[in-house]
Structure formats: C-alpha cells, structure tokens
Write an enzyme that holds these catalytic residues in place. Structure first.
Site, PDB file in Angstrom:
ATOM      1  N   ARG A  83      14.591 -64.322 -21.334  1.00  0.00           N
ATOM      2  CA  ARG A  83      14.216 -64.920 -20.048  1.00  0.00           C
ATOM      3  C   ARG A  83      14.159 -66.441 -20.146  1.00  0.00           C
ATOM      4  O   ARG A  83      14.574 -67.152 -19.231  1.00  0.00           O
ATOM      5  CB  ARG A  83      12.882 -64.338 -19.572  1.00  0.00           C
ATOM      6  CG  ARG A  83      12.544 -64.743 -18.144  1.00  0.00           C
ATOM      7  CD  ARG A  83      11.365 -63.947 -17.606  1.00  0.00           C
ATOM      8  NE  ARG A  83      10.158 -64.190 -18.388  1.00  0.00           N
ATOM      9  CZ  ARG A  83       9.027 -63.507 -18.251  1.00  0.00           C
ATOM     10  NH1 ARG A  83       8.955 -62.510 -17.377  1.00  0.00           N
ATOM     11  NH2 ARG A  83       7.975 -63.777 -18.983  1.00  0.00           N
ATOM     12  N   LYS A 185      11.083 -68.754 -14.952  1.00  0.00           N
ATOM     13  CA  LYS A 185       9.709 -69.113 -15.304  1.00  0.00           C
ATOM     14  C   LYS A 185       9.610 -70.623 -15.517  1.00  0.00           C
ATOM     15  O   LYS A 185       9.593 -71.115 -16.647  1.00  0.00           O
ATOM     16  CB  LYS A 185       9.268 -68.345 -16.546  1.00  0.00           C
ATOM     17  CG  LYS A 185       7.774 -68.026 -16.489  1.00  0.00           C
ATOM     18  CD  LYS A 185       7.382 -66.936 -17.440  1.00  0.00           C
ATOM     19  CE  LYS A 185       5.892 -66.768 -17.478  1.00  0.00           C
ATOM     20  NZ  LYS A 185       5.322 -66.147 -16.276  1.00  0.00           N
ATOM     21  N   GLU A 221       5.856 -61.194  -4.462  1.00  0.00           N
ATOM     22  CA  GLU A 221       4.953 -61.068  -5.608  1.00  0.00           C
ATOM     23  C   GLU A 221       3.757 -61.978  -5.428  1.00  0.00           C
ATOM     24  O   GLU A 221       3.657 -62.711  -4.445  1.00  0.00           O
ATOM     25  CB  GLU A 221       5.685 -61.372  -6.912  1.00  0.00           C
ATOM     26  CG  GLU A 221       6.156 -62.808  -7.051  1.00  0.00           C
ATOM     27  CD  GLU A 221       6.578 -63.140  -8.488  1.00  0.00           C
ATOM     28  OE1 GLU A 221       5.843 -62.779  -9.427  1.00  0.00           O
ATOM     29  OE2 GLU A 221       7.629 -63.767  -8.655  1.00  0.00           O
TER      30      GLU A 221
HETATM   31  C1  LIG Z   1       5.000 -64.854 -15.868  1.00  0.00           C
HETATM   32  C2  LIG Z   1       5.019 -64.392 -14.472  1.00  0.00           C
HETATM   33  C3  LIG Z   1       4.866 -63.031 -14.149  1.00  0.00           C
HETATM   34  C4  LIG Z   1       4.576 -61.964 -15.169  1.00  0.00           C
HETATM   35  O1  LIG Z   1       5.610 -61.789 -16.092  1.00  0.00           O
HETATM   36  P1  LIG Z   1       5.321 -61.034 -17.468  1.00  0.00           P
HETATM   37  O2  LIG Z   1       6.609 -61.149 -18.200  1.00  0.00           O
HETATM   38  O3  LIG Z   1       4.983 -59.635 -17.152  1.00  0.00           O
HETATM   39  O4  LIG Z   1       4.208 -61.759 -18.135  1.00  0.00           O
HETATM   40  C5  LIG Z   1       4.962 -62.670 -12.804  1.00  0.00           C
HETATM   41  N1  LIG Z   1       5.173 -63.582 -11.850  1.00  0.00           N
HETATM   42  C6  LIG Z   1       5.299 -64.905 -12.123  1.00  0.00           C
HETATM   43  C7  LIG Z   1       5.530 -65.855 -11.005  1.00  0.00           C
HETATM   44  C8  LIG Z   1       5.231 -65.341 -13.444  1.00  0.00           C
HETATM   45  O5  LIG Z   1       5.351 -66.643 -13.701  1.00  0.00           O
END
Ligand SMILES: *Cc1c(COP(=O)(O)O)cnc(C)c1O
Length: 346
Positions: A83, A185, A221
């Site tokens: 990622r 991210k 989300e």
């Molecule tokens: C990091 C993150 C998540 C969760 O991702 P994981 O890989 O499960 O830790 C969900 N939404 C956002 C916006 C994030 O930055």
C-alpha cells in the site's frame, strides 16, 4: 529473553512514547541508501523542504504483538509495504522497496523488543512508517530527496473502552475528492478532515462518517477507519466506492476473509446508500482499522436525526465475533490463513 520496560502496560492510551530506536533511510541521487537504526527521534531539514510546502508525505500503520508462547509477530506487513508503494507512486515519491520495508519493520521491532507489550495486556507496539520530501522545492514539482522512517510506540486501545459501542456522526465536510487521494494513505487526507474531527469530538461523537463527496448519497468510510454493516439476514455488508475514494483497509480486507472463510458468513461488497442506514436496514455496524481493530457503532447522527444501530449498551454479536477472531489470529491464539503472521525472529 530481553527484560521488558517497566511500564503499566494495561493502562496505556493511544499516545506517543518514544522507544529506544527508530529506523531511517534517505533517498538521494536517484536511489535509496542502505538505511538503519537511529536513537535520534528528531528530523532536521531545510525550511524549503517539499513536505513543508506541497505536502508530499505518506504513512502506514501496523502493530507488533506478543503471542501467548512469547513470540513477537506482526500482522500482514507485506500489505502495508504494497500500500505504501502505491501511495508513494500516486504522490510522485520514489516507492520504498517492498522487501526493504519488511526488513526495516523486523529490524526496528527487534531492536525495540523491550517495548513490545506482553501477551494479554491489551496493549501492542504500534509501528508507524512515514515518508516525506526532504529535498528543496520552491516551484511546484516533486522533490528529489526523501526520507523514510519508522517510529514505534507502545499503545493501548484507540477508542477508550476498547470494544464499547461508539456514537458517530455524518460530517458536513468531505474527506476526499472523487477520484482524488481518498484511496491512498497520505497525511493530506487527514489535514482535510482535522477540523471535522475536532467539531465531531466537541459535539460528543467519537468519529465522523463520510458520504461520497460527489453525490452525498453513498456511505464511504470514517475519518481513519473503514465501516462494515450487518443486515437483518446476518450478511456482512462492506461499502465500496463509485469514485475510488475509500482507503483499502488491511483490517477490512482481512475481516472479509475471516467472515467468508472461517466463520462461514455471507459477505456482500457493494454500494451502500445512506438511506439504507436511515431505513434501519442494518442491525450492526463497526469501524475497522489497525488502531481500533473493530469499534462497534451504537448509533449514527445526521443533523437532528439519530439512527439507532445496535445501541450503546453493548457490542452486537457479529462485531464481537469478528473482533475476537481477528485478535485471536493476531495474537497467535488461533491459526489464520497462511502468511498472515510474520515472525520477528529472536
Ligand atoms: C489507515 C486507514 C484505515 C485503516 O486501514 P488499516 O490498514 O486497516 O489500518 C482506514 N481509513 C483510513 C482513512 C485510513 O487512513
């Protein structure tokens, strides 16, 4: 066996506490250097560094756990490496090599072994890889120099109370533009949502839930976690996005596998209209991510409207089962699918 630090592991919150080592690696002259451990937890750079002006920055988050038999393990670090690679490419940053990423995680966790909370304490060692532009830029363009670091810090539960239901609200703000950067991210997505976060907290909500910013019709989300629903038939309903603006959570993808392959549940990954939530179509909901694992959502507020999901008394049975199964895999109590657990060799 290394002697653990003298901390009250059970009462740790989700806060930064520097450990002995961080990992650092610089990118210069078109290549990543060797990289290694450092005891210096500060970063010094030019006032003209790219990160400070055009926000070339991205990060990851994962955890190290102590198993019942005393091994130290990480959960699916290969997916964090993947990622971060994709994220870096989207931000015109040089991707950090995936095998080097996993080696760096192992190296820094091993060096901080004394800081990995013991089994059963409810705490974990949070691992935060971060990459940013250190090279100077004044005209708008990608920088030529970067730093990749990993800091670690022992943490307790993200939301106080752990698996106690939380109350969330629909944000008036948007988190990510359609076809923008919602699926990577990058710290910039958080800069966008900080104000909404502060306002939600001030109004007594644990988190914001975002609707798609194009039509404000579909559930996307939360600020820092994906959302899952359970419908009246017991199907796990997982929102997807028309505009690719949901972050591909590793926890969510793992829970989908756990639900289908281990718990024999039906899983439906589909567009979810907020009107379905308003209609009372869902009997459970939960926010999922590395930090929170799953936080059951008791109710969702949209303006004056309060939608009860499974209530604030206790977590629903499906979220509880999903959470317990995943945490049991992560702590080595039960065996998960092959390759999910990465041992930090002693
Ligand atoms: C990091 C993150 C998540 C969760 O991702 P994981 O890989 O499960 O830790 C969900 N939404 C956002 C916006 C994030 O930055």
């Amino acid at each position: 066996m290394i002697e653990k630090k003298d901390l009250d592991w059970g009462s740790l919150g989700f806060a930064y506490r520097p450990t002995d080592y961080s990992y650092v690696c610089n990118y210069k002259n078109g290549a990543w250097e060797e990289g290694g451990l450092t005891t210096d937890h500060s970063v010094t750079m030019s006032e003209c560094a790219g990160i400070l002006h055009y926000c070339q920055e991205c990060f990851e988050g994962l955890k190290a756990y102590t198993t019942e038999d005393g091994r130290i393990v990480c959960f699916r670090p290969d997916l964090n490496a993947d990622r971060m690679y994709t994220t870096a490419e989207r931000l015109c940053m040089p991707p950090f090599p995936k095998d080097k990423f996993i080696e760096a995680v192992k190296q820094v966790v091993k060096a901080n072994e004394a800081w990995v909370p013991p089994f059963g304490s409810g705490a974990t060692l949070y691992i935060r890889p971060v990459m940013f532009a250190t090279g100077i830029v004044i005209g708008v363009k990608p920088a030529e120099e970067y730093q990749f670091r990993i800091l670690t810090t022992p943490v307790g539960p993200y939301y106080k109370g752990g698996a106690v239901p939380i109350s969330i609200c629909i944000s008036q703000y948007d988190r990510a533009a359609p076809r923008g950067t919602g699926n990577i991210k990058a710290g910039l997505n958080y800069a966008m949502s900080l104000r909404a976060n502060v306002e939600a907290h001030a109004n007594g909500f644990a988190e914001n839930l975002y609707l798609d910013s194009e039509s404000r019709t579909y559930v996307e989300e939360a600020g820092g976690a994906n959302i899952l629903f359970v419908d009246k038939e017991g199907t796990l309903v997982v929102p997807i996005s028309h505009t690719d603006s949901i972050l591909p959570s590793i926890t969510r993808r793992s829970l989908v596998t756990v639900a289908t392959e281990m718990l024999g549940m039906k899983v439906d990954e589909r567009y979810v209209k907020f009107s379905e939530v308003e209609n009372g179509d869902f009997v459970e909901a939960g926010l999922c991510g590395t930090a929170a694992v799953i936080s059951p959502v008791g109710k969702i507020t949209y303006g004056d409207e309060v939608i009860n999901i499974s209530g604030m008394e206790q977590a629903g049975p499906v979220m509880t089962k999903l959470r317990n199964t995943l945490t049991d895999i992560q702590s080595g109590k039960i065996e998960g699918p092959e390759g999910w657990i990465c041992e930090i060799d002693a």
